[in-house]
Write an enzyme that holds these catalytic residues in place. Structure first.
Site, PDB file in Angstrom:
ATOM      1  N   GLY A  11       8.812 121.160   9.394  1.00  0.00           N
ATOM      2  CA  GLY A  11       8.735 119.671   9.863  1.00  0.00           C
ATOM      3  C   GLY A  11       9.961 119.401  10.745  1.00  0.00           C
ATOM      4  CB  SER A  13       8.259 118.622  15.711  1.00  0.00           C
ATOM      5  OG  SER A  13       7.590 117.669  14.760  1.00  0.00           O
ATOM      6  CB  SER A  14       9.816 113.903  14.797  1.00  0.00           C
ATOM      7  OG  SER A  14       9.037 114.184  13.430  1.00  0.00           O
ATOM      8  N   GLY A  15      12.326 113.254  13.280  1.00  0.00           N
ATOM      9  CA  GLY A  15      12.901 112.772  12.045  1.00  0.00           C
ATOM     10  C   GLY A  15      13.897 113.581  11.123  1.00  0.00           C
ATOM     11  CG  ASP A  55      -1.020 124.318   9.933  1.00  0.00           C
ATOM     12  OD1 ASP A  55      -0.656 123.981   8.814  1.00  0.00           O
ATOM     13  OD2 ASP A  55      -2.071 124.257  10.483  1.00  0.00           O
ATOM     14  CB  SER A 133      10.903 114.848  -3.626  1.00  0.00           C
ATOM     15  OG  SER A 133      10.045 113.850  -4.545  1.00  0.00           O
ATOM     16  CE1 TYR A 147       4.780 110.823   0.804  1.00  0.00           C
ATOM     17  CE2 TYR A 147       5.411 108.984  -0.613  1.00  0.00           C
ATOM     18  CZ  TYR A 147       5.559 109.943   0.191  1.00  0.00           C
ATOM     19  OH  TYR A 147       7.245 110.337   0.580  1.00  0.00           O
ATOM     20  CB  ALA A 149      -0.810 111.887  -6.853  1.00  0.00           C
ATOM     21  CE  LYS A 151       6.762 113.580  -0.336  1.00  0.00           C
ATOM     22  NZ  LYS A 151       7.183 114.958   0.144  1.00  0.00           N
TER      23      LYS A 151
END
Length: 276
Positions: A11, A13-15, A55, A133, A147, A149, A151
């Site tokens: 993950g 690509s951002s943030g 992916d 998390s 969502y 559930a 985490k």
């Protein structure tokens, strides 16, 4: 010493993922940033991060990614399982296909990638598995059943995994972000409105979107770098903590959850999220 250590971040690509890749690269790690959207990772490439497409719902994609790193570096020291998303909507309105997809990304992808790196970490006698998390793994919101559930599942998975891997010198750390300024809030709000905006839960969906809109304000939401710094600590400290909740507001909310009864916490959540 971080020079020569190899980190894989999903993950990226951002943030939070992007900020973490930049932070670990700055600290001397050889960093591999993986995401579905390689075209959005030019900034990482410019800072020396190796980027590639992955992916986390595709086993072949994950397997080839890990094999590439081992071929090029011969080791993996840190895995940051950051890929994930928030899909919201009333449980009555969310198709089970979407619920399953959220588990595939947030839980099963995390678990499978961890399976792929563990043989190498065990052979090394060291490693860090850092699972991103959320404070949402400890509390709940209306329209967030699926969502939360996922985490809650990540929290339990990580606790069991930590004990399994302790004899092999591998640390398992959980990162619990609170309100962070990323694309996540907009995606969650949009999904809630798209699925429940025209149903019996429309007022709740509207209110949830309003709450998440506030999270994008600098006075409310923290920078992703705050989380990246916590992940960097988890990756480098000799004896990392089991959990890092960031920013301070996340710690305060988790403390409130611990102090209040379930009914009292329900009341507090509904005060914040209940229809106006």
């Amino acid at each position: 010493m971080t020079e020569g250590r190899v980190a894989l971040i999903t993950g990226a690509s951002s943030g939070i993922g992007e900020a973490t890749a930049l932070e670990l690269a700055r600290r001397g790690f050889t960093v591999y940033g993986a995401a579905r959207r390689v075209d959005r990772m030019a900034r990482l490439t410019a800072h020396g991060v190796h980027v590639f497409e992955m992916d986390v719902t595709d086993d072949a994609s994950m397997t080839s990614g890990v094999e590439r790193i081992l071929h090029e570096q011969g080791r993996i020291d840190v895995l940051v399982n950051n890929a994930g998303y928030g899909s919201y909507g009333a449980l009555e309105d969310v198709p089970l296909e979407e619920a399953r997809r959220q588990f595939e990304v947030n839980v099963f992808g995390l678990a499978r990638l961890t399976q792929l790196v563990l043989p190498t970490m065990r052979a090394q006698g060291s490693g860090r598995v850092i699972n991103v998390s959320s404070i949402g793994g400890k509390f709940y919101e209306p329209l967030g059943a699926w969502y939360h559930a996922t985490k809650f599942a990540v929290e339990g998975l990580s606790d069991s995994l930590r004990l399994e891997l302790r004899p092999f010198g591998i640390h398992v750390v959980v990162i619990e972000p609170g309100t962070i300024r990323t694309e996540w809030g907009g995606i969650a709000a949009d999904s809630a409105v798209a699925r429940s905006g025209g149903t019996a839960y429309a007022r709740q969906a509207k209110r949830l979107a309003e709450v998440y809109e506030l999270a994008d304000r600098p006075s409310v939401g923290a920078s992703p770098r705050v989380v990246a710094l916590a992940i960097a600590k988890a990756a480098t400290e000799a004896r990392p903590r089991i959990r890092y909740a960031v920013p301070f507001g996340a710690k305060a909310l988790l403390a409130l959850r611990w102090l209040l009864t379930d009914r009292a916490f329900d009341w507090a959540i509904m005060r914040a999220y209940g229809p106006r």
